[in-house]
Write a protein that holds these residues in place. Sequence first.
Motif, PDB file in Angstrom:
ATOM      1  N   PHE A   6       0.808  -1.218   0.000  1.00 45.35           N
ATOM      2  CA  PHE A   6       0.000   0.000   0.000  1.00 45.35           C
ATOM      3  C   PHE A   6       0.842   1.269   0.000  1.00 45.35           C
ATOM      4  CE2 PHE A   6      -2.818  -3.358   1.352  1.00 45.35           C
ATOM      5  CZ  PHE A   6      -3.851  -3.173   0.453  1.00 45.35           C
ATOM      6  N   ASN A   7       2.149   1.145   0.134  1.00 46.04           N
ATOM      7  CA  ASN A   7       3.027   2.305  -0.021  1.00 46.04           C
ATOM      8  C   ASN A   7       3.173   2.682  -1.489  1.00 46.04           C
ATOM      9  OD1 ASN A   7       3.434   2.123   2.696  1.00 46.04           O
ATOM     10  ND2 ASN A   7       5.615   1.692   2.593  1.00 46.04           N
ATOM     11  N   TYR A   8       2.934   1.730  -2.370  1.00 51.34           N
ATOM     12  CA  TYR A   8       3.251   1.928  -3.782  1.00 51.34           C
ATOM     13  C   TYR A   8       2.396   2.957  -4.484  1.00 51.34           C
ATOM     14  CZ  TYR A   8       6.954  -1.381  -4.122  1.00 51.34           C
ATOM     15  OH  TYR A   8       8.164  -1.999  -3.969  1.00 51.34           O
ATOM     16  N   GLU A   9       1.167   3.118  -4.097  1.00 49.49           N
ATOM     17  CA  GLU A   9       0.325   4.108  -4.771  1.00 49.49           C
ATOM     18  C   GLU A   9       0.959   5.499  -4.664  1.00 49.49           C
ATOM     19  OE1 GLU A   9      -4.341   5.239  -5.171  1.00 49.49           O
ATOM     20  OE2 GLU A   9      -3.761   3.343  -4.270  1.00 49.49           O
ATOM     21  N   LYS A  10       1.396   5.857  -3.468  1.00 46.34           N
ATOM     22  CA  LYS A  10       2.055   7.158  -3.277  1.00 46.34           C
ATOM     23  C   LYS A  10       3.405   7.210  -3.983  1.00 46.34           C
ATOM     24  CE  LYS A  10      -0.067   8.354   1.121  1.00 46.34           C
ATOM     25  NZ  LYS A  10       0.149   8.595   2.542  1.00 46.34           N
ATOM     26  N   ILE A  11       4.162   6.125  -3.908  1.00 41.99           N
ATOM     27  CA  ILE A  11       5.483   6.089  -4.549  1.00 41.99           C
ATOM     28  C   ILE A  11       5.333   6.236  -6.067  1.00 41.99           C
ATOM     29  CG2 ILE A  11       7.496   4.652  -5.044  1.00 41.99           C
ATOM     30  CD1 ILE A  11       7.094   3.416  -2.205  1.00 41.99           C
ATOM     31  N   LEU A  12       4.418   5.479  -6.663  1.00 46.70           N
ATOM     32  CA  LEU A  12       4.225   5.570  -8.106  1.00 46.70           C
ATOM     33  C   LEU A  12       3.713   6.947  -8.520  1.00 46.70           C
ATOM     34  CD1 LEU A  12       4.799   2.548  -8.002  1.00 46.70           C
ATOM     35  CD2 LEU A  12       3.019   2.252  -9.708  1.00 46.70           C
ATOM     36  N   THR A  39      -5.106  -2.983  -7.431  1.00 46.50           N
ATOM     37  CA  THR A  39      -5.209  -2.850  -8.883  1.00 46.50           C
ATOM     38  C   THR A  39      -4.657  -1.516  -9.368  1.00 46.50           C
ATOM     39  OG1 THR A  39      -7.148  -4.267  -8.852  1.00 46.50           O
ATOM     40  CG2 THR A  39      -6.818  -2.939 -10.826  1.00 46.50           C
ATOM     41  N   SER A  40      -4.874  -0.443  -8.632  1.00 45.22           N
ATOM     42  CA  SER A  40      -4.396   0.886  -9.040  1.00 45.22           C
ATOM     43  C   SER A  40      -2.883   0.900  -9.231  1.00 45.22           C
ATOM     44  CB  SER A  40      -4.804   1.939  -8.014  1.00 45.22           C
ATOM     45  OG  SER A  40      -4.260   1.624  -6.746  1.00 45.22           O
ATOM     46  N   VAL A  41      -2.163   0.164  -8.422  1.00 48.98           N
ATOM     47  CA  VAL A  41      -0.704   0.098  -8.553  1.00 48.98           C
ATOM     48  C   VAL A  41      -0.330  -0.676  -9.812  1.00 48.98           C
ATOM     49  CG1 VAL A  41       1.396  -0.858  -7.530  1.00 48.98           C
ATOM     50  CG2 VAL A  41      -0.249   0.356  -6.088  1.00 48.98           C
ATOM     51  N   LEU A  42      -0.976  -1.791 -10.039  1.00 49.43           N
ATOM     52  CA  LEU A  42      -0.677  -2.605 -11.216  1.00 49.43           C
ATOM     53  C   LEU A  42      -0.912  -1.818 -12.507  1.00 49.43           C
ATOM     54  CD1 LEU A  42      -2.263  -5.970 -10.053  1.00 49.43           C
ATOM     55  CD2 LEU A  42       0.157  -5.358 -10.083  1.00 49.43           C
ATOM     56  N   LEU A  43      -1.931  -0.988 -12.531  1.00 50.25           N
ATOM     57  CA  LEU A  43      -2.240  -0.196 -13.719  1.00 50.25           C
ATOM     58  C   LEU A  43      -1.259   0.958 -13.928  1.00 50.25           C
ATOM     59  CD1 LEU A  43      -6.136  -0.048 -13.397  1.00 50.25           C
ATOM     60  CD2 LEU A  43      -4.777  -1.444 -14.979  1.00 50.25           C
ATOM     61  N   ASN A  44      -0.600   1.400 -12.869  1.00 56.42           N
ATOM     62  CA  ASN A  44       0.279   2.566 -12.950  1.00 56.42           C
ATOM     63  C   ASN A  44       1.739   2.200 -13.224  1.00 56.42           C
ATOM     64  OD1 ASN A  44       0.741   5.299 -13.005  1.00 56.42           O
ATOM     65  ND2 ASN A  44       0.640   5.572 -10.801  1.00 56.42           N
ATOM     66  N   ALA A  45       2.096   0.948 -13.095  1.00 57.60           N
ATOM     67  CA  ALA A  45       3.474   0.516 -13.359  1.00 57.60           C
ATOM     68  C   ALA A  45       3.659   0.253 -14.851  1.00 57.60           C
ATOM     69  CB  ALA A  45       3.785  -0.745 -12.567  1.00 57.60           C
ATOM     70  N   ASP A  46       4.865   0.501 -15.346  1.00 58.67           N
ATOM     71  CA  ASP A  46       5.172   0.184 -16.742  1.00 58.67           C
ATOM     72  C   ASP A  46       5.539  -1.287 -16.900  1.00 58.67           C
ATOM     73  OD1 ASP A  46       4.946   2.862 -17.866  1.00 58.67           O
ATOM     74  OD2 ASP A  46       6.706   3.310 -16.631  1.00 58.67           O
ATOM     75  N   ARG A  47       6.221  -1.824 -15.896  1.00 60.38           N
ATOM     76  CA  ARG A  47       6.672  -3.216 -15.922  1.00 60.38           C
ATOM     77  C   ARG A  47       6.499  -3.813 -14.526  1.00 60.38           C
ATOM     78  NH1 ARG A  47      12.353  -1.518 -18.647  1.00 60.38           N
ATOM     79  NH2 ARG A  47      11.515  -0.872 -20.633  1.00 60.38           N
ATOM     80  N   LEU A  48       6.111  -5.062 -14.495  1.00 65.38           N
ATOM     81  CA  LEU A  48       5.953  -5.751 -13.222  1.00 65.38           C
ATOM     82  C   LEU A  48       6.606  -7.119 -13.343  1.00 65.38           C
ATOM     83  CD1 LEU A  48       4.649  -6.062 -10.368  1.00 65.38           C
ATOM     84  CD2 LEU A  48       2.680  -7.047 -11.547  1.00 65.38           C
ATOM     85  N   PHE A  49       7.538  -7.397 -12.452  1.00 62.40           N
ATOM     86  CA  PHE A  49       8.174  -8.704 -12.371  1.00 62.40           C
ATOM     87  C   PHE A  49       7.719  -9.326 -11.060  1.00 62.40           C
ATOM     88  CE2 PHE A  49      10.760  -6.369 -15.294  1.00 62.40           C
ATOM     89  CZ  PHE A  49      11.059  -7.304 -16.266  1.00 62.40           C
ATOM     90  N   ARG A  50       7.206 -10.543 -11.129  1.00 62.82           N
ATOM     91  CA  ARG A  50       6.623 -11.189  -9.951  1.00 62.82           C
ATOM     92  C   ARG A  50       7.189 -12.586  -9.797  1.00 62.82           C
ATOM     93  NH1 ARG A  50       5.194 -12.754  -5.625  1.00 62.82           N
ATOM     94  NH2 ARG A  50       3.233 -13.734  -5.163  1.00 62.82           N
ATOM     95  N   TRP A  51       7.633 -12.906  -8.605  1.00 65.93           N
ATOM     96  CA  TRP A  51       8.049 -14.261  -8.267  1.00 65.93           C
ATOM     97  C   TRP A  51       7.760 -14.506  -6.797  1.00 65.93           C
ATOM     98  CZ3 TRP A  51      11.033 -10.400 -10.181  1.00 65.93           C
ATOM     99  CH2 TRP A  51      11.958  -9.807  -9.328  1.00 65.93           C
ATOM    100  N   LYS A  52       7.723 -15.751  -6.411  1.00 66.30           N
ATOM    101  CA  LYS A  52       7.336 -16.124  -5.046  1.00 66.30           C
ATOM    102  C   LYS A  52       8.517 -16.335  -4.128  1.00 66.30           C
ATOM    103  CE  LYS A  52       3.068 -18.178  -6.608  1.00 66.30           C
ATOM    104  NZ  LYS A  52       2.289 -19.380  -6.760  1.00 66.30           N
ATOM    105  N   HIS A  53       9.716 -16.343  -4.684  1.00 67.41           N
ATOM    106  CA  HIS A  53      10.914 -16.553  -3.875  1.00 67.41           C
ATOM    107  C   HIS A  53      11.557 -15.202  -3.583  1.00 67.41           C
ATOM    108  CE1 HIS A  53      14.406 -18.580  -2.281  1.00 67.41           C
ATOM    109  NE2 HIS A  53      15.169 -17.801  -3.028  1.00 67.41           N
ATOM    110  N   ASN A  54      11.800 -14.910  -2.317  1.00 69.38           N
ATOM    111  CA  ASN A  54      12.387 -13.631  -1.928  1.00 69.38           C
ATOM    112  C   ASN A  54      13.911 -13.737  -1.936  1.00 69.38           C
ATOM    113  OD1 ASN A  54      13.145 -11.215  -0.837  1.00 69.38           O
ATOM    114  ND2 ASN A  54      11.874 -11.383   0.982  1.00 69.38           N
TER     115      ASN A  54
END
Length: 151
Positions: A6-12, A39-54
């Motif tokens: 939820f920090n990302y909306e402000k950061i983006l 969803t608002s964050v996903l729509l505002n990013a140009d690229r999203l890389f997602r994986w389950k391993h940290n």
Amino acid sequence: NWMRPFNYEKILDSLRNQTVPCTITICDCHTSAEYAFPTSVLLNADRLFRWKHNLGGYNRYAPIGAYDHQYTFFIDDDILPDRKCLEVFLDTALKLNNEFGVLGQYGRLISSDNKYVAQDVIQGREIKEVDFIVQAYFVKTSYLHSILKFR
């Protein structure tokens, strides 16, 4: 993103409103549905890389081949950049004739007896040399391959 989606909306919003344009890439490695992006964050990013391993701090380097601009700015998910953040980094890079390793807002020092000092050296008007940068840093993209050697 690890546990602060939820920090990302402000950061983006802050990145979108910079005085210079940028491409926003998010590296997402949350391990639980409660940390998924709105969803608002996903729509505002140009690229999203997602994986389950940290991978810890190396998460940001996993998509290294996708960073295709002259410079790359890395920011942690608990930092909110000022409107002129990228402009200042670009201006500084040009003033240094692109002869720098990395530029940042927070640095740390290792004492003369080789002990880590957990005290921030904060960005000011003049350039301060530090031993390493934390939380937010600006680098020439062509240097990123060197980071993989440390992994």
